[in-house]
Design a protein around this motif. Structure first.
Motif, PDB file in Angstrom:
ATOM      1  N   ARG A  56      -1.557 -50.085  23.175  1.00 14.36           N
ATOM      2  CA  ARG A  56      -1.185 -49.429  23.927  1.00 14.36           C
ATOM      3  C   ARG A  56      -0.572 -48.456  23.163  1.00 14.36           C
ATOM      4  NH1 ARG A  56       0.507 -53.433  28.402  1.00 14.36           N
ATOM      5  NH2 ARG A  56       1.383 -54.421  26.257  1.00 14.36           N
ATOM      6  N   THR A  57      -0.613 -46.701  23.942  1.00 14.02           N
ATOM      7  CA  THR A  57       0.690 -45.745  23.490  1.00 14.02           C
ATOM      8  C   THR A  57       1.574 -45.432  25.020  1.00 14.02           C
ATOM      9  OG1 THR A  57      -0.936 -45.108  21.361  1.00 14.02           O
ATOM     10  CG2 THR A  57       0.639 -44.041  22.061  1.00 14.02           C
ATOM     11  N   TYR A  58       2.334 -46.453  24.336  1.00 15.56           N
ATOM     12  CA  TYR A  58       3.422 -45.484  26.224  1.00 15.56           C
ATOM     13  C   TYR A  58       4.727 -45.185  25.725  1.00 15.56           C
ATOM     14  CZ  TYR A  58       4.392 -50.295  26.420  1.00 15.56           C
ATOM     15  OH  TYR A  58       4.493 -51.617  26.484  1.00 15.56           O
ATOM     16  N   GLN A  59       5.420 -44.599  25.848  1.00 17.82           N
ATOM     17  CA  GLN A  59       7.265 -44.692  26.229  1.00 17.82           C
ATOM     18  C   GLN A  59       7.876 -45.181  27.178  1.00 17.82           C
ATOM     19  OE1 GLN A  59       7.874 -39.500  26.085  1.00 17.82           O
ATOM     20  NE2 GLN A  59       7.361 -40.350  27.903  1.00 17.82           N
ATOM     21  N   ILE A  91       3.745 -47.437  19.789  1.00 16.22           N
ATOM     22  CA  ILE A  91       2.367 -47.901  19.719  1.00 16.22           C
ATOM     23  C   ILE A  91       2.350 -49.288  20.311  1.00 16.22           C
ATOM     24  CG2 ILE A  91       0.368 -48.452  18.333  1.00 16.22           C
ATOM     25  CD1 ILE A  91       1.017 -45.943  18.491  1.00 16.22           C
ATOM     26  N   VAL A  92       2.085 -50.425  21.199  1.00 17.22           N
ATOM     27  CA  VAL A  92       2.738 -51.398  21.710  1.00 17.22           C
ATOM     28  C   VAL A  92       1.421 -52.537  21.129  1.00 17.22           C
ATOM     29  CG1 VAL A  92       2.676 -53.231  23.562  1.00 17.22           C
ATOM     30  CG2 VAL A  92       4.233 -50.668  23.293  1.00 17.22           C
ATOM     31  N   GLU A  93       1.707 -52.931  20.367  1.00 16.83           N
ATOM     32  CA  GLU A  93       0.304 -54.636  19.950  1.00 16.83           C
ATOM     33  C   GLU A  93       0.760 -55.445  20.360  1.00 16.83           C
ATOM     34  OE1 GLU A  93       0.907 -54.628  15.634  1.00 16.83           O
ATOM     35  OE2 GLU A  93       0.457 -52.367  15.568  1.00 16.83           O
ATOM     36  N   THR A  94      -0.131 -55.631  20.697  1.00 18.62           N
ATOM     37  CA  THR A  94      -0.729 -57.545  21.684  1.00 18.62           C
ATOM     38  C   THR A  94      -0.066 -58.280  20.211  1.00 18.62           C
ATOM     39  OG1 THR A  94      -3.194 -57.573  21.789  1.00 18.62           O
ATOM     40  CG2 THR A  94      -1.848 -56.401  23.356  1.00 18.62           C
ATOM     41  N   ARG A 104       5.991 -50.254  18.459  1.00 21.25           N
ATOM     42  CA  ARG A 104       7.085 -49.667  16.756  1.00 21.25           C
ATOM     43  C   ARG A 104       6.741 -48.312  16.928  1.00 21.25           C
ATOM     44  NH1 ARG A 104       2.241 -47.880  14.716  1.00 21.25           N
ATOM     45  NH2 ARG A 104       0.471 -48.819  14.862  1.00 21.25           N
ATOM     46  N   GLY A 105       7.190 -47.554  16.031  1.00 23.39           N
ATOM     47  CA  GLY A 105       7.736 -45.724  15.847  1.00 23.39           C
ATOM     48  C   GLY A 105       5.887 -45.702  15.716  1.00 23.39           C
ATOM     49  N   ALA A 106       5.600 -44.487  16.943  1.00 19.27           N
ATOM     50  CA  ALA A 106       4.153 -43.706  16.666  1.00 19.27           C
ATOM     51  C   ALA A 106       4.228 -42.867  15.769  1.00 19.27           C
ATOM     52  CB  ALA A 106       3.995 -42.583  17.871  1.00 19.27           C
ATOM     53  N   LYS A 107       5.630 -42.334  15.594  1.00 20.46           N
ATOM     54  CA  LYS A 107       6.385 -41.038  14.236  1.00 20.46           C
ATOM     55  C   LYS A 107       7.194 -42.243  12.982  1.00 20.46           C
ATOM     56  CE  LYS A 107       7.483 -37.401  12.200  1.00 20.46           C
ATOM     57  NZ  LYS A 107       6.239 -36.659  12.484  1.00 20.46           N
ATOM     58  N   THR A 108       7.761 -43.012  13.261  1.00 21.28           N
ATOM     59  CA  THR A 108       8.334 -43.614  11.802  1.00 21.28           C
ATOM     60  C   THR A 108       7.883 -44.599  11.328  1.00 21.28           C
ATOM     61  OG1 THR A 108       9.757 -44.988  12.963  1.00 21.28           O
ATOM     62  CG2 THR A 108      10.929 -43.343  12.385  1.00 21.28           C
ATOM     63  N   GLY A 109       6.840 -45.361  11.934  1.00 23.28           N
ATOM     64  CA  GLY A 109       6.308 -46.701  11.665  1.00 23.28           C
ATOM     65  C   GLY A 109       6.833 -48.009  12.153  1.00 23.28           C
ATOM     66  N   PHE A 194      -7.017 -48.375  25.843  1.00 27.42           N
ATOM     67  CA  PHE A 194      -6.640 -49.308  25.146  1.00 27.42           C
ATOM     68  C   PHE A 194      -7.265 -49.443  23.187  1.00 27.42           C
ATOM     69  CE2 PHE A 194      -6.334 -51.993  28.324  1.00 27.42           C
ATOM     70  CZ  PHE A 194      -4.613 -52.878  28.183  1.00 27.42           C
ATOM     71  N   ASP A 195      -6.441 -48.741  22.737  1.00 24.15           N
ATOM     72  CA  ASP A 195      -6.813 -49.215  21.357  1.00 24.15           C
ATOM     73  C   ASP A 195      -7.518 -50.298  20.466  1.00 24.15           C
ATOM     74  OD1 ASP A 195      -7.721 -46.413  21.882  1.00 24.15           O
ATOM     75  OD2 ASP A 195      -6.006 -45.985  20.852  1.00 24.15           O
ATOM     76  N   ILE A 196      -8.541 -50.430  19.208  1.00 21.01           N
ATOM     77  CA  ILE A 196      -8.771 -52.116  19.160  1.00 21.01           C
ATOM     78  C   ILE A 196      -7.557 -51.581  17.395  1.00 21.01           C
ATOM     79  CG2 ILE A 196      -9.976 -53.772  17.484  1.00 21.01           C
ATOM     80  CD1 ILE A 196     -11.730 -53.189  20.079  1.00 21.01           C
TER      81      ILE A 196
END
Length: 214
Positions: A56-59, A91-94, A104-109, A194-196
């Motif tokens: 998921r992508t959020y702040q 970026i939030v991973e289950t 994790r940060g979307a910009k820095t990884g 959601f993305d995979i």
């Protein structure tokens, strides 16, 4: 005499039958019923290495600083980001089918992790339990993030957006309360909640994914 013998034999048979049914019923009651809640709790503590991870992508809006959590390029983690800031996009991973996640940060990884001193840091790899957090939804609709390795430690920030030492955190503190918010323009550009996470197929999985021809 024979009548008495047959009568006592009949009563003995009835008595033995009663004992048999009593023991059978007791055995059925003694069988433990599977506890699904306990099953979910136990398996939620384990990392899922077989399923595809949903992202998921959020702040994360900090209740105390009034701004968003950022993962900076120098591996620092702060809560000073404005709405839509590139370093505040997460970026939030289950990690399991429960509520454990990796952030994790979307910009820095870099993944948000917690070291043994209770300090939040960014890491390139987030495989360890110190980089896993459990989402706890509170009664006030805020979310607390409890570290999976250090059970009594929470992600928290001060009013100035600096990370608070986790050894001094508790679930009820305002510093440990967050609210999920979509980045500015997220709903206009992304339609999938959601993305995979893609993964490389090996020979076995490639064989199983071949189309079936009738």
């Amino acid at each position: 005499m024979k009548l008495k013998s047959s009568k006592w034999g009949y009563l003995l048979i009835q008595f033995m039958t009663l004992i048999f049914y009593t023991q059978t019923a007791a055995g059925l009651h003694s069988v433990s019923v599977p506890n699904f809640k306990q099953h979910v709790t136990e398996h939620s503590r384990l990392s899922d290495r077989t399923s595809r991870r949903l992202t998921r992508t959020y702040q994360l809006y900090s209740r105390t600083s009034g701004r968003h959590v950022q993962v900076l390029s120098n591996k620092r983690v702060v809560a000073n980001g404005e709405d839509g800031d590139v370093h505040a996009k997460l970026i939030v991973e289950t990690d399991t089918f429960g509520s454990r996640i990796r952030i994790r940060g979307a910009k820095t990884g870099f993944y948000i992790c917690m070291n043994k001193k209770g300090k939040l840091i960014g890491r390139r790899k987030g495989h360890g339990k110190d980089c896993i957090f459990t989402e706890i939804v509170l009664e006030n609709n805020y979310t607390a993030l409890q570290n999976a390795k250090y059970k009594d430690w929470y992600m928290a920030f001060t009013r100035k957006g600096r990370p608070r030492k986790a050894t001094r955190t508790q679930q009820h503190q305002r510093e440990a309360h967050f609210m999920k918010r979509f980045p500015r323009g997220h709903l206009l550009t992304e339609h999938k909640p959601f993305d995979i996470v893609p993964y490389q197929l090996n020979k076995r999985t490639k064989h199983s994914h071949r189309p079936v021809v009738n």
